[in-house]
Design an enzyme around this catalytic site. Structure first.
Site, short mmCIF file in Angstrom:
data_model
loop_
_atom_site.label_atom_id
_atom_site.label_comp_id
_atom_site.label_asym_id
_atom_site.label_seq_id
_atom_site.Cartn_x
_atom_site.Cartn_y
_atom_site.Cartn_z
N TYR A 103 -22.29 31.41 39.33
CA TYR A 103 -21.61 32.69 39.57
C TYR A 103 -22.15 33.36 40.82
O TYR A 103 -21.38 33.82 41.68
CB TYR A 103 -21.81 33.59 38.36
CG TYR A 103 -21.13 34.93 38.48
CD1 TYR A 103 -19.75 35.04 38.35
CD2 TYR A 103 -21.87 36.09 38.73
CE1 TYR A 103 -19.11 36.28 38.45
CE2 TYR A 103 -21.24 37.33 38.84
CZ TYR A 103 -19.88 37.41 38.70
OH TYR A 103 -19.25 38.64 38.82
N LYS B 285 -19.84 34.21 44.25
CA LYS B 285 -19.69 35.57 44.74
C LYS B 285 -20.41 35.75 46.09
O LYS B 285 -19.96 36.51 46.95
CB LYS B 285 -20.23 36.57 43.72
CG LYS B 285 -19.36 36.70 42.48
CD LYS B 285 -17.97 37.24 42.81
CE LYS B 285 -17.18 37.60 41.56
NZ LYS B 285 -15.87 38.21 41.87
#
Length: 267
Positions: A142, A146
């Site tokens: 993650y 991002k």
């Protein structure tokens, strides 16, 4: 002045909060969802859009432009949480996370940017995460997806500036949303070397979300950015210690910061 605004992932959480708030400010808001017919009791328009399918993106953008003649603001909000040790997380899930959090926003930008270039104005806001600024344990996939979107924002900002298009990012910390329900969790594997540490951190991560700030704070920030002539390149929003951790990473030696993170996650 009223703006035509397209928001991906507006069926719940941060996206919905932004859409509702901007609608209350008299903007023309189009939220998107893979299944817009399931989104009830909202004051803004919903259109079908799946960031994993280019044809779906193309159709949604064309629908908004046909109805309104322009798109003034794009908010790339759709995202997918991922949890798991890098060694354990299935590669197909890692790729799926990048498809939603990184490649999907790129495809939306590709469809919207020509219209903004033609009208010689526009604003693109990429919603990333404070996790993008640090490789967090069991959230590496993650954080990486991002983080990639953060860097992409910097590149597109320079490429689009001469066309009158501003590009920026908002990196939220922990907010009270339903992200935990839609997050992919690598199963706690009995034979995993990370079983004990991962099990403890699963609860810690969910507690952060449950105890998070109200998404209305992000909505107000978005409204402020829309009304700013020259927005900053990056915005960070969250609890003080979450934002302060970004400063600490820049100020401290790498291994000292790493030790602080490991202590925080009890590793």
């Amino acid at each position: 002045m009223s703006k035509v605004i397209l928001i991906t992932g507006a069926s719940s959480g941060i996206g919905k909060a932004i859409a509702e708030y901007l609608t209350s400010k008299q903007h023309i808001v189009y939220g998107t969802s893979r299944k817009p017919e399931k989104v009830k009791d909202v004051d803004f328009s919903m259109v079908a859009l799946d960031v994993l399918h280019v044809d779906s993106i193309d159709a949604a953008v064309k629908e908004v432009v046909k109805k309104e003649g322009r798109i003034d603001v794009l908010i790339n909000n759709a995202g997918r949480g991922l949890m798991g040790a890098v060694e354990d997380i299935p590669t197909e899930e890692l790729k799926a996370g990048f498809d939603t959090n990184f490649f999907g926003p790129i495809e939306v930008i590709k469809k919207v940017m020509p219209h903004m270039r033609k009208q010689k104005s526009g604003l693109i806001i990429n919603v990333t995460s404070l996790a993008a600024y640090s490789g967090l344990p069991f959230r590496g996939a993650y954080s990486a997806s991002k983080g990639a979107l953060e860097l992409l924002t910097e590149s597109i900002s320079m490429e689009a500036k001469n066309f009158g298009v501003n590009v920026t990012s908002i990196a939220p910390g922990s907010f009270a949303t339903s992200i935990s329900a839609g997050r992919y969790y690598t199963p706690v594997l009995e034979d995993s070397a990370y079983k004990e540490a991962y099990s403890k951190n699963l609860k810690v991560s969910d507690d952060y979300v449950d105890e998070g700030l109200n998404p209305i704070l992000i909505a107000r920030l978005v409204d402020k950015i829309i009304n700013t002539k020259k927005p900053k390149l990056h915005y960070k929003i969250g609890a003080f210690m979450e934002r302060f951790s970004v400063f600490l990473k820049r100020a401290l030696p790498d291994r000292v910061y790493e030790k602080l993170i490991m202590n925080h996650y009890k590793l």
